[in-house]
Design an enzyme around this catalytic site. Structure first.
Site, PDB file in Angstrom:
ATOM      1  N   HIS A  77     -47.857   2.332  -7.555  1.00 50.40           N
ATOM      2  CA  HIS A  77     -47.275   1.560  -5.992  1.00 50.40           C
ATOM      3  C   HIS A  77     -48.050   0.364  -5.911  1.00 50.40           C
ATOM      4  O   HIS A  77     -47.222  -0.543  -4.858  1.00 50.40           O
ATOM      5  CB  HIS A  77     -47.600   2.957  -5.371  1.00 50.40           C
ATOM      6  CG  HIS A  77     -46.376   3.642  -5.463  1.00 50.40           C
ATOM      7  ND1 HIS A  77     -45.428   4.904  -4.801  1.00 50.40           N
ATOM      8  CD2 HIS A  77     -46.273   4.047  -6.747  1.00 50.40           C
ATOM      9  CE1 HIS A  77     -44.601   5.544  -5.372  1.00 50.40           C
ATOM     10  NE2 HIS A  77     -45.251   5.403  -6.259  1.00 50.40           N
ATOM     11  N   ASP A  78     -48.864   0.418  -5.504  1.00 48.43           N
ATOM     12  CA  ASP A  78     -49.566  -1.013  -5.071  1.00 48.43           C
ATOM     13  C   ASP A  78     -49.137  -2.099  -6.091  1.00 48.43           C
ATOM     14  O   ASP A  78     -48.471  -3.325  -5.862  1.00 48.43           O
ATOM     15  CB  ASP A  78     -51.344  -1.742  -5.020  1.00 48.43           C
ATOM     16  CG  ASP A  78     -51.706  -2.449  -4.674  1.00 48.43           C
ATOM     17  OD1 ASP A  78     -51.208  -2.631  -3.614  1.00 48.43           O
ATOM     18  OD2 ASP A  78     -53.545  -3.069  -5.379  1.00 48.43           O
ATOM     19  N   GLY A  83     -47.706  -6.915  -5.964  1.00 46.87           N
ATOM     20  CA  GLY A  83     -48.489  -7.067  -6.674  1.00 46.87           C
ATOM     21  C   GLY A  83     -49.861  -6.331  -6.780  1.00 46.87           C
ATOM     22  O   GLY A  83     -49.605  -5.989  -5.329  1.00 46.87           O
ATOM     23  N   SER A  87     -51.973  -4.171  -0.767  1.00 42.32           N
ATOM     24  CA  SER A  87     -50.743  -4.497   0.627  1.00 42.32           C
ATOM     25  C   SER A  87     -50.650  -2.617   0.552  1.00 42.32           C
ATOM     26  O   SER A  87     -50.700  -2.465   1.909  1.00 42.32           O
ATOM     27  CB  SER A  87     -49.481  -5.605   0.249  1.00 42.32           C
ATOM     28  OG  SER A  87     -48.969  -4.098  -1.584  1.00 42.32           O
ATOM     29  N   GLU A  99     -45.762  -0.524   4.010  1.00 42.44           N
ATOM     30  CA  GLU A  99     -45.293  -0.385   2.600  1.00 42.44           C
ATOM     31  C   GLU A  99     -45.826   1.231   3.203  1.00 42.44           C
ATOM     32  O   GLU A  99     -44.359   1.972   1.949  1.00 42.44           O
ATOM     33  CB  GLU A  99     -45.709  -0.717   2.154  1.00 42.44           C
ATOM     34  CG  GLU A  99     -45.421  -2.050   1.199  1.00 42.44           C
ATOM     35  CD  GLU A  99     -46.281  -2.409  -0.096  1.00 42.44           C
ATOM     36  OE1 GLU A  99     -46.844  -3.911   0.371  1.00 42.44           O
ATOM     37  OE2 GLU A  99     -46.771  -2.339  -0.761  1.00 42.44           O
ATOM     38  N   ASN A 105     -43.260   5.541  -0.769  1.00 45.93           N
ATOM     39  CA  ASN A 105     -44.801   5.928  -0.762  1.00 45.93           C
ATOM     40  C   ASN A 105     -45.398   7.470   0.357  1.00 45.93           C
ATOM     41  O   ASN A 105     -46.262   7.232   0.589  1.00 45.93           O
ATOM     42  CB  ASN A 105     -45.691   4.496   0.618  1.00 45.93           C
ATOM     43  CG  ASN A 105     -44.848   3.524  -1.062  1.00 45.93           C
ATOM     44  OD1 ASN A 105     -45.606   3.851  -2.205  1.00 45.93           O
ATOM     45  ND2 ASN A 105     -45.123   2.521  -0.777  1.00 45.93           N
ATOM     46  N   PRO A 176     -38.810   1.999  -8.724  1.00 53.10           N
ATOM     47  CA  PRO A 176     -37.655   2.536  -8.926  1.00 53.10           C
ATOM     48  C   PRO A 176     -37.279   4.377  -8.651  1.00 53.10           C
ATOM     49  O   PRO A 176     -38.423   4.551  -8.791  1.00 53.10           O
ATOM     50  CB  PRO A 176     -36.886   2.823 -10.984  1.00 53.10           C
ATOM     51  CG  PRO A 176     -38.264   1.978 -11.025  1.00 53.10           C
ATOM     52  CD  PRO A 176     -39.367   1.650  -9.894  1.00 53.10           C
ATOM     53  N   HIS A 206     -47.428   9.862 -15.890  1.00 49.12           N
ATOM     54  CA  HIS A 206     -46.911  12.042 -15.924  1.00 49.12           C
ATOM     55  C   HIS A 206     -47.247  12.851 -16.873  1.00 49.12           C
ATOM     56  O   HIS A 206     -47.301  13.933 -16.530  1.00 49.12           O
ATOM     57  CB  HIS A 206     -45.280  11.969 -15.638  1.00 49.12           C
ATOM     58  CG  HIS A 206     -44.516  11.056 -14.680  1.00 49.12           C
ATOM     59  ND1 HIS A 206     -43.246  10.723 -14.082  1.00 49.12           N
ATOM     60  CD2 HIS A 206     -45.316  10.241 -13.323  1.00 49.12           C
ATOM     61  CE1 HIS A 206     -43.114   9.529 -13.509  1.00 49.12           C
ATOM     62  NE2 HIS A 206     -44.530   9.881 -12.595  1.00 49.12           N
ATOM     63  N   THR A 207     -48.657  12.529 -17.545  1.00 48.60           N
ATOM     64  CA  THR A 207     -48.813  13.510 -17.551  1.00 48.60           C
ATOM     65  C   THR A 207     -50.224  14.332 -17.184  1.00 48.60           C
ATOM     66  O   THR A 207     -50.477  15.572 -17.211  1.00 48.60           O
ATOM     67  CB  THR A 207     -50.076  13.308 -18.956  1.00 48.60           C
ATOM     68  OG1 THR A 207     -50.764  13.713 -19.534  1.00 48.60           O
ATOM     69  CG2 THR A 207     -51.382  12.300 -18.388  1.00 48.60           C
ATOM     70  N   ASP A 252     -46.359  18.037 -15.964  1.00 48.93           N
ATOM     71  CA  ASP A 252     -46.783  17.703 -17.224  1.00 48.93           C
ATOM     72  C   ASP A 252     -46.665  20.050 -17.343  1.00 48.93           C
ATOM     73  O   ASP A 252     -47.916  20.125 -17.015  1.00 48.93           O
ATOM     74  CB  ASP A 252     -47.962  17.325 -17.826  1.00 48.93           C
ATOM     75  CG  ASP A 252     -48.139  18.120 -19.179  1.00 48.93           C
ATOM     76  OD1 ASP A 252     -47.343  18.568 -20.054  1.00 48.93           O
ATOM     77  OD2 ASP A 252     -49.382  17.341 -19.387  1.00 48.93           O
TER      78      ASP A 252
END
Ligand code: HEM
Length: 355
Positions: A77-78, A83, A87, A99, A105, A176, A206-207, A252
């Site tokens: 997410h950073d 970039g 932040s 953010e 978040n 997304p 996402h494992t 998972d």
């Protein structure tokens, strides 16, 4: 001759023992690095930075391995928003919500932020204020992968921390939602120069970790997604009895705390949690990549490392840009931008005192 045979046997035996520990060094990786970053950035200013972080995270994960997933997601997410500049770590200020307050978040773990600032404190105690929060986060994400059973890899360092955070809209545009299908994820990530292999490899994050019901109940209610295995769907309905349930479940089901390739086996069995996961197996552009990772964990690890190196260098600040924060959640008070606003405030205050 006997000596040579002995050596070959030694190599064979040692490779058997070493095989489970997959490691990619800077020399193995063909990933180009951004100018301003370096593999040896803190070699003289903070040689112990990596060992301090790894040692502390080993302790943290021994108590709760779930924290590894929280740190890996925080780095993602950073990097995706403005970039890898730390932040996402900044608290909101008078200038507006941070953010952290943007919808994607809100489900980041509060403990992940605390762990990063605790690591920052340990590192700065040893070396002074020389290591950035964004570098600490990149190293913590790497250690989260490795200490959960995934590949070890070198991280190019030298990122500097940003002075500003992104708005709610910019945050939403860059992360997304899990309800997106593969085509939407592919085009969203293509804007950051990620190809389909990167998209499938990165989704392998996402494992490990968990999700709240609200991120996938669109696949259960009002109608069940036909691309979801029926038994899996029924079990999820038990965990999330309504669309707005606040429970959580693992990402998972085969090995929720282990960084391995089982996430792809889940997808092949229609047991992916999000639309954005499952559709990678439905879409013909990504299906073959999913299968190749499901049958070959080494290939997944190799591609995951390359994509993480790419992600970890998105729009980095280097050289004289940004700063090294003394506290990961606040911009340094001695910063010029801050001074400018203090001066303005003082002028305004003087103006008010005239009345
Ligand atoms: C490709 C687009 C992606 C989407 C749509 C997405 C979406 C999500 C969502 C909705 C959650 C659960 C949030 C919740 O309800 O609590 C989640 C969790 C997670 N994501 Fe992703 N993600 C994506 C990519 C990534 C990437 C690139 C990584 C890292 C390489 C990653 C790592 C994780 C981890 C580790 C968790 C579990 C966090 C925890 O247990 O605290 N995700 N993701």
């Amino acid at each position: 001759m006997a000596k040579a045979r002995c050596f070959t046997a030694f190599l064979l035996i040692s490779s058997l023992f070493l095989a489970p520990y997959f490691s990619i060094s800077e020399a193995d990786s063909s990933a180009p690095i951004e100018s301003g970053l370096s593999w040896t950035f803190y070699e003289s200013s903070c040689p112990k930075v990596e060992s301090i972080i790894r040692k502390q995270l080993k302790k943290v994960f021994k108590k709760d391995i779930g924290q590894a997933a929280g740190l890996l997601r925080l780095h993602f997410h950073d990097c995706f928003v403005q970039g890898c500049d730390g932040s996402v770590l900044l608290d909101g200020s008078a200038s507006g919500p941070s953010e952290q307050d943007a919808p994607p978040n809100l489900s980041l773990r509060a403990t992940a932020f605390e762990i990063i600032d605790d690591l920052r404190e340990r590192v700065h105690k040893e070396c002074g204020r020389v290591v950035s929060c964004s570098d600490i986060l990149a190293l913590a994400a790497r250690d989260s992968v490795y200490l959960s059973g995934g590949p070890d890899y070198d991280v190019p360092l030298g990122r500097r921390d940003g002075l500003t955070f992104a708005t709610r809209n910019v945050t939403l545009q860059n992360l997304p939602p899990p309800t997106d299908n593969a085509d939407a994820i592919l085009s969203s990530l293509a804007t950051k120069k990620f190809d389909p292999t990167d998209v499938v490899a990165l989704s392998g994050g996402h494992t490990i970790g968990i999700s709240h019901c609200s991120s996938f109940t669109n696949r259960l209610y009002p109608t069940q997604d036909p691309n979801m295995d029926k038994t899996f769907a029924n079990n999820l309905k038990g965990i999330c009895p309504a669309a707005n349930s606040t429970n959580t479940t693992v990402l998972d089901i085969r090995s929720p705390d282990k960084f391995d390739n089982k996430y792809y086996v889940d997808l092949m069995n229609r047991q992916g949690l999000f639309t954005s996961d499952q559709d990678l197996y439905t879409n013909s552009k990504t299906r073959g990549i999913v299968t190749s990772f499901a049958v070959n964990e080494t290939l997944f690890f190799e591609k995951f490392v390359l994509s993480m190196l790419k992600m970890g260098q998105l729009s980095v600040l280097t050289g004289k840009k940004g700063e090294i924060r003394a506290n990961c959640s606040i911009r340094n008070p001695d910063n010029k931008l801050y001074l400018a606003s203090v001066v303005e405030e003082e002028v305004e205050e003087e103006a008010w005192s005239e009345f």
